[in-house]
Design a protein around this motif. Structure first.
Motif, PDB file in Angstrom:
ATOM      1  N   GLU A  88       0.833  -1.210   0.000  1.00 33.07           N
ATOM      2  CA  GLU A  88       0.000   0.000   0.000  1.00 33.07           C
ATOM      3  C   GLU A  88       0.867   1.260   0.000  1.00 33.07           C
ATOM      4  N   SER A  91       2.261   1.868  -3.452  1.00 30.16           N
ATOM      5  CA  SER A  91       1.265   2.385  -4.383  1.00 30.16           C
ATOM      6  C   SER A  91       1.010   3.872  -4.149  1.00 30.16           C
ATOM      7  N   ALA A 130      -3.377   7.982 -11.164  1.00 29.29           N
ATOM      8  CA  ALA A 130      -4.100   7.340 -10.066  1.00 29.29           C
ATOM      9  C   ALA A 130      -4.957   6.183 -10.586  1.00 29.29           C
ATOM     10  N   LEU A 131      -5.650   6.395 -11.698  1.00 32.17           N
ATOM     11  CA  LEU A 131      -6.479   5.338 -12.271  1.00 32.17           C
ATOM     12  C   LEU A 131      -5.630   4.165 -12.737  1.00 32.17           C
ATOM     13  N   ALA A 134      -4.550   2.182  -9.677  1.00 28.66           N
ATOM     14  CA  ALA A 134      -5.683   1.437  -9.121  1.00 28.66           C
ATOM     15  C   ALA A 134      -5.984   0.205  -9.969  1.00 28.66           C
ATOM     16  N   ARG A 135      -5.957   0.358 -11.282  1.00 26.23           N
ATOM     17  CA  ARG A 135      -6.201  -0.781 -12.168  1.00 26.23           C
ATOM     18  C   ARG A 135      -5.116  -1.838 -12.010  1.00 26.23           C
ATOM     19  N   ASN A 137      -3.370  -2.524  -9.314  1.00 32.80           N
ATOM     20  CA  ASN A 137      -3.588  -3.250  -8.059  1.00 32.80           C
ATOM     21  C   ASN A 137      -4.712  -4.262  -8.181  1.00 32.80           C
ATOM     22  N   VAL A 138      -5.762  -3.925  -8.933  1.00 30.34           N
ATOM     23  CA  VAL A 138      -6.880  -4.850  -9.107  1.00 30.34           C
ATOM     24  C   VAL A 138      -6.474  -6.030  -9.988  1.00 30.34           C
TER      25      VAL A 138
END
Length: 282
Positions: A88, A91, A130-131, A134-135, A137-138
């Motif tokens: 975390e 990121s 940021a997007l 986030a993608r 990490n998913v």
């Protein structure tokens, strides 16, 4: 009391809990996080240097942060010190270092000359970073991706985005004139890099490169790396410009290679499916 560094295995295997009711954090778990914090400090310092118009030092700080970003994860895996806290923290540091900092540097450098449009471009870049993170990490938990997918990023990664989006600054330091026209070009270029980060363009990651090196190639590799860093130290803006242009030029090659591998993998699965469910490839 829960420790802020619970054991974490990227492959999902259970690991023993740290001993004691409070728990003691091993140094091998702390070291990668310290490297991440050092990268964060370097990125934030780049903002201060950009505000003070010491743009060369600001660029050096962001490049240093990118190098540290490449070190912390490998250090954690080498020391077996991965943790969810570290993941975390990494990121969040990536968003600051490679999303916010380059956007602010570009704005202070020249995007402010085109008024609100320059700020909108900088804002769009930071949001796309940021997007993209986030993608990423998913998608780490996607069990259905093909076995070769680990060799590629979906869209260019945030550190590469930060280094490439600053190309207009490198070119000015080499000697290209700076003015309102160059600021407008930089605005369009900034939006293009932002789009590449959130796109589905497969960018070769190079993660599997160098895991095993032939013995006869060890010394030439050392020489090549030494020459590269010597050139980077002597002619930093030329080297960064050339590397950025080469990276962007190789994206189509990476895309073609990925599509060929995907086509072959799908054909293999289709052939295995027709032969029976028990022989499906992994």
């Amino acid at each position: 009391m829960e420790t802020p560094f619970p054991p974490f295995d990227p492959e999902g295997r259970p690991r023993p809990r740290l001993g004691g009711s409070i728990g003691k954090v091993p140094i091998r778990v702390l070291l990668p996080n310290l490297v991440t914090l050092l990268a964060l400090c370097s990125g934030l310092t780049a903002v201060r240097l950009a505000i003070e118009e010491r743009i060369e030092l600001a660029l050096a700080a962001i490049v240093f942060a990118a190098i540290l970003d490449g070190v912390d994860g490998r250090l954690a895996r080498a020391l077996k010190g991965t943790s969810r806290f570290g993941a975390e923290l990494d990121s969040l540091a990536d968003f600051v270092n490679f999303g916010c900092v380059p956007a602010l540097m570009l704005y202070f450098w020249g995007l402010k000359e085109v008024g609100s449009f320059g700020w909108i471009a900088a804002l769009a870049y930071a949001i796309c970073a940021a997007l993209r993170l986030a993608r990423f990490n998913v998608m780490l938990d996607d069990p259905n991706k093909p076995p070769f997918a680990g060799d590629y990023f979906t869209g260019i990664p945030a550190p590469a985005g930060a280094i490439t989006v600053l190309l207009p600054v490198y070119l000015e330091l080499i000697g290209l004139p700076h003015g309102r026209v160059s600021a407008l070009i930089a605005l369009v270029y900034c939006l293009a890099i932002a789009f590449l980060m959130i796109s589905t363009v497969p960018a070769w990651s190079g993660k599997t490169l160098g895991r095993r090196v032939r013995r006869d190639m060890v010394l030439p590799l050392f020489v090549a790396v030494a020459i590269y860093f010597a050139l980077l130290a002597s002619y930093p803006w030329i080297v960064l410009s050339v590397c950025t242009i080469l990276y962007l030029a190789l994206l189509p090659v990476s895309t073609v290679r990925y599509r060929r591998q995907m086509k072959a993998w799908k054909a293999e699965r289709a052939a295995a499916a027709s032969a029976g469910p028990d022989v499906l490839p992994s």
